[in-house]
Design a protein around this motif. Sequence first.
Motif, PDB file in Angstrom:
ATOM      1  N   ALA A  70      14.774 -14.473  -6.869  1.00  0.00           N
ATOM      2  CA  ALA A  70      14.276 -13.340  -6.310  1.00  0.00           C
ATOM      3  C   ALA A  70      13.736 -12.386  -7.501  1.00  0.00           C
ATOM      4  N   VAL A  71      14.259 -12.223  -8.768  1.00  0.00           N
ATOM      5  CA  VAL A  71      14.036 -11.300  -9.526  1.00  0.00           C
ATOM      6  C   VAL A  71      12.775 -11.736 -10.261  1.00  0.00           C
ATOM      7  N   ARG A  72      12.701 -13.221 -10.658  1.00  0.00           N
ATOM      8  CA  ARG A  72      11.459 -13.744 -10.862  1.00  0.00           C
ATOM      9  C   ARG A  72      10.272 -13.668 -10.064  1.00  0.00           C
ATOM     10  N   GLY A  73      10.360 -13.669  -8.602  1.00  0.00           N
ATOM     11  CA  GLY A  73       9.463 -13.713  -7.748  1.00  0.00           C
ATOM     12  C   GLY A  73       8.880 -12.150  -7.969  1.00  0.00           C
ATOM     13  N   TYR A  74       9.795 -11.347  -7.808  1.00  0.00           N
ATOM     14  CA  TYR A  74       9.314  -9.843  -7.656  1.00  0.00           C
ATOM     15  C   TYR A  74       8.486  -9.480  -8.893  1.00  0.00           C
ATOM     16  N   GLN A  75       9.018 -10.133  -9.960  1.00  0.00           N
ATOM     17  CA  GLN A  75       8.469  -9.649 -11.396  1.00  0.00           C
ATOM     18  C   GLN A  75       6.922 -10.193 -11.404  1.00  0.00           C
ATOM     19  N   VAL A  76       6.691 -11.671 -10.894  1.00  0.00           N
ATOM     20  CA  VAL A  76       5.499 -12.084 -10.919  1.00  0.00           C
ATOM     21  C   VAL A  76       4.416 -11.481  -9.875  1.00  0.00           C
ATOM     22  N   PHE A  77       5.077 -10.912  -8.776  1.00  0.00           N
ATOM     23  CA  PHE A  77       4.083 -10.058  -7.982  1.00  0.00           C
ATOM     24  C   PHE A  77       3.934  -8.645  -8.612  1.00  0.00           C
ATOM     25  N   LEU A  78       4.788  -8.011  -9.307  1.00  0.00           N
ATOM     26  CA  LEU A  78       4.410  -6.881 -10.103  1.00  0.00           C
ATOM     27  C   LEU A  78       3.604  -6.843 -11.198  1.00  0.00           C
ATOM     28  N   ASP A  79       3.580  -8.257 -11.772  1.00  0.00           N
ATOM     29  CA  ASP A  79       2.625  -8.182 -13.034  1.00  0.00           C
ATOM     30  C   ASP A  79       1.159  -8.682 -12.574  1.00  0.00           C
ATOM     31  N   SER A  80       1.061  -9.001 -11.320  1.00  0.00           N
ATOM     32  CA  SER A  80      -0.141  -9.510 -10.727  1.00  0.00           C
ATOM     33  C   SER A  80      -0.968  -8.537 -10.329  1.00  0.00           C
ATOM     34  N   ALA A  81      -2.334  -8.871 -10.033  1.00  0.00           N
ATOM     35  CA  ALA A  81      -3.384  -8.057  -9.754  1.00  0.00           C
ATOM     36  C   ALA A  81      -3.086  -7.654  -8.110  1.00  0.00           C
ATOM     37  N   SER A  82      -2.465  -8.439  -7.357  1.00  0.00           N
ATOM     38  CA  SER A  82      -1.962  -8.266  -5.954  1.00  0.00           C
ATOM     39  C   SER A  82      -1.038  -7.022  -5.964  1.00  0.00           C
ATOM     40  N   SER A  83      -0.583  -6.587  -7.051  1.00  0.00           N
ATOM     41  CA  SER A  83       0.428  -5.670  -6.707  1.00  0.00           C
ATOM     42  C   SER A  83      -0.411  -4.239  -6.675  1.00  0.00           C
ATOM     43  N   ASP A  84      -1.463  -4.202  -7.084  1.00  0.00           N
ATOM     44  CA  ASP A  84      -2.536  -3.097  -6.960  1.00  0.00           C
ATOM     45  C   ASP A  84      -3.178  -3.077  -5.777  1.00  0.00           C
ATOM     46  N   GLU A  85      -3.445  -4.302  -5.344  1.00  0.00           N
ATOM     47  CA  GLU A  85      -3.946  -4.576  -3.956  1.00  0.00           C
ATOM     48  C   GLU A  85      -3.067  -4.144  -2.753  1.00  0.00           C
ATOM     49  N   TYR A  86      -1.772  -4.292  -2.919  1.00  0.00           N
ATOM     50  CA  TYR A  86      -0.664  -4.244  -1.866  1.00  0.00           C
ATOM     51  C   TYR A  86       0.335  -3.273  -2.448  1.00  0.00           C
ATOM     52  N   GLU A  87      -0.042  -1.826  -3.013  1.00  0.00           N
ATOM     53  CA  GLU A  87       0.634  -0.970  -3.569  1.00  0.00           C
ATOM     54  C   GLU A  87       1.674  -0.356  -2.904  1.00  0.00           C
ATOM     55  N   GLU A  88       1.597  -0.546  -1.616  1.00  0.00           N
ATOM     56  CA  GLU A  88       2.817  -0.214  -0.433  1.00  0.00           C
ATOM     57  C   GLU A  88       4.019  -1.115  -0.803  1.00  0.00           C
ATOM     58  N   LEU A  89       3.778  -2.209  -1.362  1.00  0.00           N
ATOM     59  CA  LEU A  89       5.085  -3.138  -1.540  1.00  0.00           C
ATOM     60  C   LEU A  89       5.741  -3.048  -2.771  1.00  0.00           C
ATOM     61  N   VAL A  90       5.006  -2.236  -3.922  1.00  0.00           N
ATOM     62  CA  VAL A  90       5.441  -2.083  -5.385  1.00  0.00           C
ATOM     63  C   VAL A  90       6.875  -1.705  -5.123  1.00  0.00           C
ATOM     64  N   PRO A  91       7.396  -0.427  -4.481  1.00  0.00           N
ATOM     65  CA  PRO A  91       8.591   0.266  -4.490  1.00  0.00           C
ATOM     66  C   PRO A  91       9.635  -0.612  -3.833  1.00  0.00           C
ATOM     67  N   ARG A  92       9.274  -1.459  -2.906  1.00  0.00           N
ATOM     68  CA  ARG A  92      10.316  -2.264  -2.392  1.00  0.00           C
ATOM     69  C   ARG A  92      10.472  -3.396  -3.320  1.00  0.00           C
ATOM     70  N   ALA A  93       9.628  -4.098  -4.156  1.00  0.00           N
ATOM     71  CA  ALA A  93       9.763  -4.990  -5.080  1.00  0.00           C
ATOM     72  C   ALA A  93      10.538  -4.625  -6.139  1.00  0.00           C
ATOM     73  N   TYR A  94      10.264  -3.268  -6.714  1.00  0.00           N
ATOM     74  CA  TYR A  94      11.181  -2.828  -7.813  1.00  0.00           C
ATOM     75  C   TYR A  94      12.337  -2.734  -7.149  1.00  0.00           C
ATOM     76  N   TYR A  95      12.704  -2.209  -6.063  1.00  0.00           N
ATOM     77  CA  TYR A  95      14.134  -1.877  -5.550  1.00  0.00           C
ATOM     78  C   TYR A  95      14.862  -3.080  -5.269  1.00  0.00           C
ATOM     79  N   ARG A  96      14.014  -4.015  -4.641  1.00  0.00           N
ATOM     80  CA  ARG A  96      14.982  -5.297  -4.508  1.00  0.00           C
ATOM     81  C   ARG A  96      15.195  -6.441  -5.703  1.00  0.00           C
ATOM     82  N   MET A  97      14.426  -6.102  -6.579  1.00  0.00           N
ATOM     83  CA  MET A  97      14.540  -6.527  -8.021  1.00  0.00           C
ATOM     84  C   MET A  97      15.797  -5.898  -8.569  1.00  0.00           C
ATOM     85  N   ALA A  98      16.131  -4.732  -8.581  1.00  0.00           N
ATOM     86  CA  ALA A  98      17.038  -3.792  -9.211  1.00  0.00           C
ATOM     87  C   ALA A  98      18.240  -4.421  -8.546  1.00  0.00           C
TER      88      ALA A  98
END
Length: 181
Positions: A70-98
Motif C-alpha cells: 500500500a505504501v509503495r502504491g500510494y507513493q507511486v500515485f503521489l509521485d505521478s502526474a495523476s496526483s495533480d489531475e486528481y488532487e482531491e485524492l492526495v490527502p487520502r493517499a498521504y493519510y493512508r500511507m502514514a
Amino acid sequence: MEACQHAGAVRAYPLTPGASRRVSVGYVVAALLLALAAAGCSTRSVPLEDAPLPFRQAEDNFRLGNYEKAVRGYQVFLDSASSDEYEELVPRAYYRMAMSEYRRGRYTECLAVLDRMERRLPDKDYAQVDTLRGDAELARGNPISALRWWEEGWKIAGGEEKARGAPAHRRTRSIAWIPAR
C-alpha cells in the motif's frame, strides 16, 4: 431496522409496517445533507473505480492489510502526474500511507509521511492527521508530544468527531476530508 451488508452496500429492511416510509425519508434527508457537505468541500468527487490505477491498487492493498505494498502504491500515485489531475485524492493517499506505516510499527516513517503531507498541503488541517501524529508520538515514547497533537486534533475536529469521542484515524472508512476552518 435490520441491515444487511453485501459488497460494500447496506440494504435496510423495515421491521414494522410503515417503517419503510420513515426510512426512505431519512435516507433522502441524509443523502441531501451529504451532498451539500460534499459540494462545499470539494470541486468533485472521484469514485474509486475512476481513480488512477496506482491509487486503486494501494487502496486494495490497504484494505487487505498489505501495508508495505500500500505504501509503495500510494507513493507511486503521489509521485505521478495523476496526483495533480486528481488532487482531491492526495490527502487520502498521504493519510493512508502514514496509517500503513503506523500499522507496520514504523512510527518514525509515519511521522515523516505526515510531514511530507504538511509540506505539500500547507494550508490544510485535518483532525485525523493530528490524531494519528499523536498516536505515533505516543508509540515512540513521547507522551507530552502526543497530548499536544491530540489537543490540536480536538481543536479542529468537527462536531461529529467530537460527539463520537473516538480517535478519528480508527474510522478510516468514514473519513471526510474537510479542512478545518
